[in-house]
Design a protein around this motif. Structure first.
Motif, short mmCIF file in Angstrom:
data_model
loop_
_atom_site.label_atom_id
_atom_site.label_comp_id
_atom_site.label_asym_id
_atom_site.label_seq_id
_atom_site.Cartn_x
_atom_site.Cartn_y
_atom_site.Cartn_z
N SER A 178 0.83 -1.20 0.00
CA SER A 178 0.00 0.00 0.00
C SER A 178 0.86 1.25 0.00
CB SER A 178 -0.92 0.03 1.23
OG SER A 178 -1.60 1.27 1.30
N PRO A 179 0.62 2.16 -0.94
CA PRO A 179 1.32 3.44 -0.91
C PRO A 179 0.68 4.42 0.06
CG PRO A 179 -0.09 3.35 -2.83
CD PRO A 179 -0.26 2.03 -2.12
N PHE A 180 -0.43 4.01 0.69
CA PHE A 180 -1.21 4.93 1.52
C PHE A 180 -1.19 4.60 3.01
CE2 PHE A 180 -3.63 4.57 -2.60
CZ PHE A 180 -3.12 5.74 -3.14
N ARG A 181 -0.86 3.35 3.36
CA ARG A 181 -0.85 2.96 4.78
C ARG A 181 0.39 2.12 5.05
NH1 ARG A 181 -5.75 -0.04 8.23
NH2 ARG A 181 -4.73 0.13 10.26
N GLU A 182 1.24 2.65 5.86
CA GLU A 182 2.54 2.04 6.13
C GLU A 182 2.39 0.63 6.71
OE1 GLU A 182 6.42 2.86 9.01
OE2 GLU A 182 4.98 4.47 8.60
N GLY A 183 3.13 -0.32 6.15
CA GLY A 183 3.15 -1.68 6.67
C GLY A 183 2.03 -2.57 6.17
N PHE A 184 1.14 -2.03 5.35
CA PHE A 184 0.00 -2.80 4.86
C PHE A 184 0.10 -3.04 3.36
CE2 PHE A 184 -1.59 -1.79 8.95
CZ PHE A 184 -2.68 -2.60 9.21
N GLU A 229 -7.39 -3.71 3.04
CA GLU A 229 -6.04 -3.46 3.54
C GLU A 229 -5.67 -4.66 4.39
OE1 GLU A 229 -5.80 1.40 3.98
OE2 GLU A 229 -6.60 0.22 5.64
N ILE A 230 -4.52 -5.27 4.12
CA ILE A 230 -4.10 -6.43 4.92
C ILE A 230 -2.66 -6.23 5.39
CG2 ILE A 230 -5.64 -8.03 3.70
CD1 ILE A 230 -3.18 -9.07 2.18
N LYS A 231 -2.38 -6.81 6.54
CA LYS A 231 -1.01 -6.78 7.06
C LYS A 231 -0.54 -8.21 7.23
CE LYS A 231 1.95 -4.42 10.34
NZ LYS A 231 2.03 -3.36 11.36
N LEU A 232 0.63 -8.51 6.70
CA LEU A 232 1.16 -9.87 6.79
C LEU A 232 1.70 -10.14 8.18
CD1 LEU A 232 3.04 -10.13 3.36
CD2 LEU A 232 0.67 -10.72 3.90
N ALA A 233 1.59 -11.40 8.58
CA ALA A 233 2.11 -11.81 9.89
C ALA A 233 3.62 -11.57 9.93
CB ALA A 233 1.80 -13.28 10.14
N GLU A 234 4.10 -11.12 11.07
CA GLU A 234 5.51 -10.73 11.19
C GLU A 234 6.45 -11.89 10.88
OE1 GLU A 234 8.39 -8.45 14.44
OE2 GLU A 234 6.29 -8.88 14.90
N SER A 235 6.02 -13.11 11.18
CA SER A 235 6.90 -14.26 11.02
C SER A 235 7.21 -14.61 9.56
CB SER A 235 6.28 -15.48 11.70
OG SER A 235 5.00 -15.76 11.12
N ILE A 236 6.38 -14.11 8.61
CA ILE A 236 6.59 -14.51 7.21
C ILE A 236 6.89 -13.31 6.29
CG2 ILE A 236 5.23 -16.62 7.37
CD1 ILE A 236 3.65 -13.71 5.63
N ARG A 237 7.03 -12.12 6.87
CA ARG A 237 7.21 -10.93 6.04
C ARG A 237 8.47 -10.96 5.20
NH1 ARG A 237 5.52 -6.48 10.66
NH2 ARG A 237 3.38 -7.23 10.93
N GLU A 238 9.55 -11.52 5.71
CA GLU A 238 10.81 -11.52 4.99
C GLU A 238 10.93 -12.69 4.01
OE1 GLU A 238 12.83 -9.01 5.20
OE2 GLU A 238 11.53 -8.07 6.70
N ASN A 239 10.13 -13.71 4.23
CA ASN A 239 10.23 -14.91 3.38
C ASN A 239 8.83 -15.46 3.13
OD1 ASN A 239 11.25 -17.04 1.92
ND2 ASN A 239 11.75 -18.27 3.73
N SER A 263 -2.17 -10.98 9.55
CA SER A 263 -2.43 -10.67 10.97
C SER A 263 -3.55 -9.66 11.15
CB SER A 263 -1.15 -10.14 11.63
OG SER A 263 -0.72 -8.95 10.99
N HIS A 264 -3.73 -8.74 10.18
CA HIS A 264 -4.76 -7.70 10.27
C HIS A 264 -5.42 -7.51 8.91
CE1 HIS A 264 -1.93 -6.74 13.52
NE2 HIS A 264 -2.89 -6.06 14.12
N TYR A 265 -6.67 -7.07 8.91
CA TYR A 265 -7.33 -6.70 7.65
C TYR A 265 -8.38 -5.64 7.92
CZ TYR A 265 -11.38 -9.59 9.02
OH TYR A 265 -12.48 -10.11 9.68
N ARG A 266 -8.68 -4.87 6.89
CA ARG A 266 -9.78 -3.89 6.93
C ARG A 266 -10.45 -3.86 5.56
NH1 ARG A 266 -11.18 1.86 6.38
NH2 ARG A 266 -9.17 2.37 5.40
N LEU A 267 -11.75 -4.05 5.53
CA LEU A 267 -12.53 -3.96 4.30
C LEU A 267 -12.89 -2.50 4.06
CD1 LEU A 267 -14.15 -5.23 1.96
CD2 LEU A 267 -16.04 -5.58 3.58
#
Length: 634
Positions: A235-241, A497-507, A459-463
């Protein structure tokens, strides 16, 4: 200056009057048919344009020369931002307290006063100047007050219901998102019309899903009734998502495959329809629709004001001259009894109903019901049996200055139908020529979407949007729970908007799925619930814009624009310029599409008109925001 001041005053008084008024086949045969349809539509469009030119000629040259465009703002009753009547807004300044207090009083009066309904423009101006709260104002202050009122959303006489913005949800507690589909476009079309009139649309009238679904995406087809697609990017609009685009499209009809139709046209001819050229636009829309019908279709016409009257009994669409004459007899007068109009229309629709036909009532109105039942629930309770028997409803909104968006949207939502809005001849062409099969032939009813995220991946989502279409998880396969009615070839799109779980973000585990995507629906005349389900693989996540499809980029831009107009909490963190920047990443040939050029123009207008008011900053300053949680709002 005096001439300009008088022009401003005349324009604003006119706005006040409007706001106070009515408050409350073989290939060759197929080609011939298409040519005939296009020719008929062009004839209707040419006639409408000729009428518009004649009306324009009748306006005085002096009035035309003195026409002035009043720039809109998001002024609230207690806001201190004022924009000048120039092409560029001046820096904010604080008006005198007297003006601010008077604005509050006047807006209350605009919403509640019924005494000036039948007054002329001069009487309305006199009545305004004689109000007790204007006695202490100088003429210059009155001129400023006129400007403030004319630009304020409440002075326009529009009625909306504002829904709470969807929160960001942790999948650990709720990993399943369920909602009814939506193919309405009323919110986007009305907002576009307001922006083109140099007014910011009311934030309460912005429904993100209707903006996103107003665009035409080039989805791939499948053998299923619904073809399902998905893609995501950072997302270019919400950091980390990431932004996740979910799309569904029904099969398109081939030429000659459309079932015959029984259509009851319901025309609002109340007094409020006499403004904004509503009746004329309504007539053009009806004639355009009839021009696209053939000898197997039947049409009836009902008009309503204080009461309802059948102007045309069921008639074969091949008798176009007879139908056109009935439509041309429509005249605006009286109050607005939507209930009576729909009762009469559904009685006719029941009489006309035949198995295998598209049985539909098309209600055209500005929605300003002031006689009989006025709430959508009360009105629909009188036609509930017909709704259950396979008669579908389309509500077609017209007008800007006096308009009830809430009634028309909810009638369609609860009445097995679609809510559309037409502002001009291009909208008529889009609805009743380009998309005629989608509007007439329903291929699925009570259609719903369910996305079940894998908490190990997301880990997170918003419709974004669909707040008034929310369903519980168990409602997805419940035959008694209402969904949406979807036409042939229609597309439904949702943005998360979704956020990936921290454990898999790098791989990223490319072999896994981030979620399952499912659609449930019933056949138009059936009661059994069917389901289509697909996995959304991790591989659909794109790591950069260059690898993301044009359709996804366009939908993300539109969703961000709607969030900005809506004054969403999360829209505070990006600018209109950044939305334009994302559109500029589209392929050059895609940027040439009319819908892309139109969106760019709307963003540019909104950027010029928006005063940047942030209602959250005092209590939730941007510097202290957590991007993983959203404050609980009223």
């Amino acid at each position: 200056m005096k001439l300009i001041a008088n022009s401003i005053k005349a324009a604003v008084v006119a706005a006040l009057v409007i706001a106070l008024a009515n408050c409350a086949t073989a290939p060759s045969e197929n080609e011939a048919r298409r040519d005939s349809s296009a020719k008929a539509a062009n004839e209707v469009k040419a006639e409408a344009q000729a009428q518009a030119q004649r009306r324009a000629k009748q306006k005085s040259e002096a009035s035309e020369a003195e026409r002035i465009s009043v720039i809109a703002s998001r002024l609230k009753a207690d806001d201190d931002t004022v924009l000048a009547d120039q092409n560029q807004p001046l820096p904010p300044r604080a008006p005198e307290a007297l003006i601010s207090d008077t604005l509050k009083q006047l807006l209350t009066q605009v919403k509640t006063n019924n005494e000036l309904l039948a007054h002329s423009q001069r009487d309305a101006e006199t009545g305004f100047n004689n109000q007790p709260f204007t006695h202490n104002l100088t003429q210059a202050q009155k001129e400023e007050l006129y400007r403030l009122v004319s630009r304020h959303p409440e002075s326009v006489g529009q009625i909306f219901k504002r829904y709470r913005v969807n929160p960001t949800i942790e999948t650990e507690y709720n990993a399943i998102s369920t909602f009814a589909m939506d193919v309405d476009n009323g919110s986007f079309k009305l907002a576009s019309a307001m922006l083109h009139s140099n007014r910011m649309p009311d934030p309460a009238g912005i429904r993100v899903e209707e903006f996103v679904n107003a665009l035409d995406y080039q989805y791939q087809h499948s053998d299923d009734l619904f073809a399902l697609s998905a893609e995501a990017m950072r997302s270019p609009f919400r950091e980390g998502f990431y932004l996740l685009h979910v799309g569904a499209q029904t099969r398109e009809l081939k030429a000659g495959e459309r079932n015959p139709s029984n259509i009851v046209l319901v025309a609002d001819v109340s007094g409020s329809m006499g403004s904004d050229d509503k009746i004329e636009l309504l007539q053009v829309a009806m004639k355009t629709l009839v021009s696209q019908l053939d000898k197997n279709d039947r049409v009836a016409l009902v008009a309503y004001s204080d009461n309802a009257k059948v102007l045309l009994d069921p008639t074969r669409a091949s008798s176009k001259r007879k139908i056109y004459k009935a439509i041309e007899r429509l005249r605006a007068n009286g109050s607005t009894n939507v209930e009576a109009g729909l009762k009469t229309a559904y009685r006719l629709a029941n009489e006309m109903q035949e198995p295998g036909f598209n049985n539909r009532v098309i209600l055209t109105s500005d929605g300003m019901a002031n006689t009989g039942s006025r709430s959508p629930e009360a009105i629909l309770s009188t036609i509930n049996d017909a709704k259950q028997n396979g008669i579908f409803l389309t509500t077609l909104g017209v007008g800007k200055e006096v308009y009830n968006d809430y009634l028309l949207e909810q009638l369609a939502n609860q009445g097995n139908g679609t809510y559309l809005y037409i502002a001009d001849l291009d909208d008529v062409q889009e609805v009743f020529v380009d998309n005629i099969n989608s509007q007439l032939q329903t291929v699925a009813k009570d259609a719903k979407i369910q996305v079940a995220f894998d908490p190990a991946i997301v880990s997170h989502y918003r419709l974004l949007g669909y707040e008034n279409r929310h369903l519980e998880t168990q409602d997805f396969m419940d035959a008694e729970k209402d969904g949406a009615e979807i036409g042939a070839g229609q597309k439904v799109t949702a943005i998360y908007e979704i956020k990936l779980a921290e454990s898999i973000r790098e791989n990223l585990p490319r072999a896994k799925a981030i979620a399952s995507l499912a659609v449930s629906y019933k056949k138009p005349e059936g009661k059994k619930v069917f389901q289509i389900q697909k996995n959304i693989p991790v591989s659909i996540i794109q790591q950069n814009v260059e690898h993301t499809s044009a359709d996804s980029l366009l939908s993300f831009s539109m969703a961000a624009f709607a969030e900005k107009l809506r004054q969403s909490y999360w829209a505070r963190f990006y600018t209109y310029h950044e939305i334009e920047g994302l559109l500029l990443t589209l392929p050059r040939n895609y940027q040439a599409h009319q819908q892309v050029k139109e969106l760019k123009q709307l963003i540019s207008i909104a950027e010029r008109l928006d005063n940047g008011y942030d209602e959250f900053e005092a209590n939730y300053p941007i510097s202290k925001v957590s991007f993983e949680r959203v404050p609980l709002l009223d």
